[in-house]
Design an enzyme around this catalytic site. Structure first.
Site, PDB file in Angstrom:
ATOM      1  CB  CYS A 115      -0.979  -0.032   1.167  1.00 34.18           C
ATOM      2  SG  CYS A 115      -2.346   1.136   0.979  1.00 34.18           S
ATOM      3  CG  HIS A 218      -3.469  -3.435   3.314  1.00 31.42           C
ATOM      4  ND1 HIS A 218      -2.526  -2.993   4.216  1.00 31.42           N
ATOM      5  CD2 HIS A 218      -3.981  -2.338   2.728  1.00 31.42           C
ATOM      6  CE1 HIS A 218      -2.482  -1.670   4.190  1.00 31.42           C
ATOM      7  NE2 HIS A 218      -3.346  -1.246   3.287  1.00 31.42           N
ATOM      8  CD  GLU A 220      -1.386  -5.958   5.733  1.00 34.82           C
ATOM      9  OE1 GLU A 220      -1.970  -4.892   6.047  1.00 34.82           O
ATOM     10  OE2 GLU A 220      -0.929  -6.179   4.601  1.00 34.82           O
TER      11      GLU A 220
END
Length: 254
Positions: A115, A218, A220
Site C-alpha cells: 500500500c 494488503h 497481510e
C-alpha cells in the site's frame, strides 16, 4: 541460506495508550505484518524510523524488506502541493523508508512494498501519486478501494501477463483486501505495472529488477500467502551483499 530468512518490516511512529499510560510516543506495527512474514517462512524484525544515513547498514543485515502501509506520502516529495484530503503526517517515516527502499534497490535486497510502501517505492523511483483516487475514478468507484471505517474493502485485481506477479498469481483476476485513497499516477523509472484494478484500471501492483514488488492491496489482511512466500523464498536465495555506499543508497533523490 537454509535457515529462515530475516525480513525487516518498517513501522509506524504514533502515540499509543496502554496500562497506566494514556499517551506515549510509540513504535507500532499491526500484528498481521509479522504474522504474515512468519506464516510465509521468515523471521520478522521491526524497523523503527531512524536516521536515513543508517539505512544502508540496516538493509545489509537483512535478507528481505517489507515497507508497510500507513499515512499518505508527503506530496512535496514528488513536487506537488497537498490535496485537501491528503493527510501526510509522517515526515520522519517518509525519509527513513525512502532511504530503506534506495538501500534495498542498490543492494538487490528482495523488497515488498505494501500500500503506502508501493506508493513510496514509486515516488523514490521518480514517480508521482494520485492524491485522491475518487477524483479520477468517481466517488462510487473510489469506495471499492476503501472499506468502511475500521474495515478493509475487497475488490478484484488483474495481474498483467508476463510479469513476476502474474507468475505468482496466475488467475485472470484475484480478489484482494484493500484500503487506500491514493494510487500511482506517473510510473517511476525502472518499474513496470504488474496488476490493475479489474473495474477501473487503477494501478494495483508494480515491480522492478530482481524481487522488487509493490502491491496496492494488503496481503497481510488476507489468507493468500503467495506474494509473501515469494518474498521469503527470494530472500532465502539472495546472496549476501556489502552495504551500499551513501551516494548509492542513503539519501532519497527528492
Amino acid at each position: 541460506m537454509t535457515s529462515r530468512p530475516v525480513i525487516g518490516i518498517s513501522t509506524y511512529l504514533n502515540d499509543a495508550a496502554w496500562g497506566r499510560w494514556d499517551r506515549m510516543r510509540s513504535v507500532l506495527l499491526p500484528v498481521r505484518y509479522p504474522e504474515l512474514v512468519r506464516e510465509a517462512g521468515g523471521i520478522a524484525l521491526m524497523l523503527p524510523p531512524d536516521a536515513p544515513e543508517h539505512a544502508a547498514a540496516v538493509v545489509a543485515r537483512l535478507d528481505g524488506l517489507v515497507v508497510a502501509g500507513g499515512e499518505d506520502v508527503d506530496p512535496a516529495l514528488y513536487g506537488e502541493l497537498p490535496h485537501p484530503l491528503t493527510v501526510a503526517t509522517a515526515a520522519a517515516r517518509d525519509l527513513w523508508e525512502a532511504a530503506l527502499i534506495r538501500a534495498a534497490l542498490a543492494a538487490g535486497t528482495p523488497l515488498l512494498g505494501i500500500c503506502r510502501g508501493m506508493q513510496l517505492l514509486n515516488v523514490v523511483c521518480g514517480g508521482s501519486l494520485i492524491q485522491h483516487l475518487p477524483d479520477v475514478v468517481g466517488e462510487e468507484q473510489g469506495r471499492h478501494h476503501v472499506g468502511a471505517p475500521g474495515e478493509y474493502g475487497r475488490h478484484a485485481v488483474r495481474p498483467v501477463p508476463g510479469t513476476l506477479l502474474a507468475d505468482l498469481l496466475p488467475e485472470e483476476s484475484v480478489v484482494v483486501p484493500t484500503f487506500h485513497h491514493q494510487a500511482v499516477a506517473r510510473l517511476g523509472e525502472g518499474l513496470t505495472v504488474s496488476a490493475y484494478a479489474a473495474e477501473d484500471g487503477t494501478v494495483e501492483a508494480v515491480e522492478g529488477a530482481g524481487f522488487t514488488v509493490g502491491v496496492q492491496w494488503h496481503p497481510e489482511q488476507g489468507e493468500d500467502l503467495r506474494v509473501a512466500r515469494a518474498l521469503v523464498n527470494a530472500a532465502r536465495l539472495a546472496p549476501l551483499t556489502a552495504p551500499a555506499t551513501a551516494e548509492e543508497a542513503v539519501l532519497p533523490s527528492f
